[in-house]
Design a protein around this motif. Structure first.
Motif, PDB file in Angstrom:
ATOM      1  N   PRO A 199       0.815  -1.225   0.000  1.00 24.75           N
ATOM      2  CA  PRO A 199       0.000   0.000   0.000  1.00 24.75           C
ATOM      3  C   PRO A 199       0.846   1.272   0.000  1.00 24.75           C
ATOM      4  O   PRO A 199       0.451   2.285  -0.570  1.00 24.75           O
ATOM      5  N   LEU A 200       2.020   1.213   0.625  1.00 26.04           N
ATOM      6  CA  LEU A 200       2.884   2.389   0.649  1.00 26.04           C
ATOM      7  C   LEU A 200       3.373   2.747  -0.757  1.00 26.04           C
ATOM      8  O   LEU A 200       3.422   3.922  -1.129  1.00 26.04           O
ATOM      9  N   VAL A 252       0.704   4.526  -2.574  1.00 22.00           N
ATOM     10  CA  VAL A 252       0.644   5.935  -2.156  1.00 22.00           C
ATOM     11  C   VAL A 252       1.712   6.734  -2.888  1.00 22.00           C
ATOM     12  O   VAL A 252       1.440   7.815  -3.432  1.00 22.00           O
ATOM     13  N   LEU A 310       0.070   9.421  -5.362  1.00 27.79           N
ATOM     14  CA  LEU A 310       0.093  10.788  -4.845  1.00 27.79           C
ATOM     15  C   LEU A 310       1.332  11.577  -5.264  1.00 27.79           C
ATOM     16  O   LEU A 310       1.262  12.790  -5.418  1.00 27.79           O
TER      17      LEU A 310
END
Length: 182
Positions: A65-66, A69, A73
């Motif tokens: 998940p990191l 991100v 983003l």
């Protein structure tokens, strides 16, 4: 020719903590809070992909998940198995930074926004970036080239050939000015 990258990743959880502390220190000073976050994500993913043991397995799960991100983003595309030395700086949160699978980054590399280290189709191979190299905003290194220690790639430099240690590369395609960057 750059010095060979001796340590390409933290091998233990204790080393990961030391490397991340070094990264945080230089990124706070040179890149800001988003830079600290971007490099922390890279290090956790790198540890999960390149180390072994239970901590590495947990890092692999946490990294998924990191990395999403970082990609969504920040637009920061760095492979988890990157061979990268210590104190990596991803200026301005690594916005738009792209590094191809198989590339090697030395110690104290600084990548400004939208810097790219990539492959040159159809030629196989990835760049090897030496120690203390600065890649300016939108600087691009393509193909199986070697960038020597202490090289400086200016904004929008397009490098398609080996650069000796201490070289300065400016323009598209890059004009190489040789000299000491020490």
């Amino acid at each position: 020719m750059p010095t060979e990258v001796v340590a390409t990743h933290p091998a233990t959880l204790a080393e990961l903590v030391v490397w991340m502390a070094e990264d945080a220190r230089v990124n706070r000073r040179r890149g800001g809070g988003l830079s600290v976050l971007a490099v922390a994500i890279v290090r956790i993913a790198q540890f999960g992909a390149r180390a072994s043991g239970p901590a590495a397995r947990v890092a692999r799960l946490v990294a998924l998940p990191l990395l999403a991100v970082a990609r969504l983003l920040l637009g920061c595309e760095i492979p988890a198995d990157l061979a990268c030395g210590r104190r990596l700086v991803l200026a301005h949160g690594g916005r738009g930074v792209i590094v191809v699978h198989g590339a090697v980054l030395g110690d104290d590399v600084v990548m400004a926004p939208y810097a790219s280290v990539g492959a040159a189709y159809p030629t196989p191979g990835a760049p090897v970036i030496g120690d203390r190299v600065y890649l300016g905003a939108h600087a691009t290194v393509l193909g199986p080239v070697t960038i020597g220690d202490n090289a400086f790639l200016g904004a929008r430099a397009l490098v398609l050939q080996d650069l000796p240690a201490g070289a300065v590369a400016l323009g598209t395609p890059a004009e190489v000015l040789e000299g000491s960057a020490a």
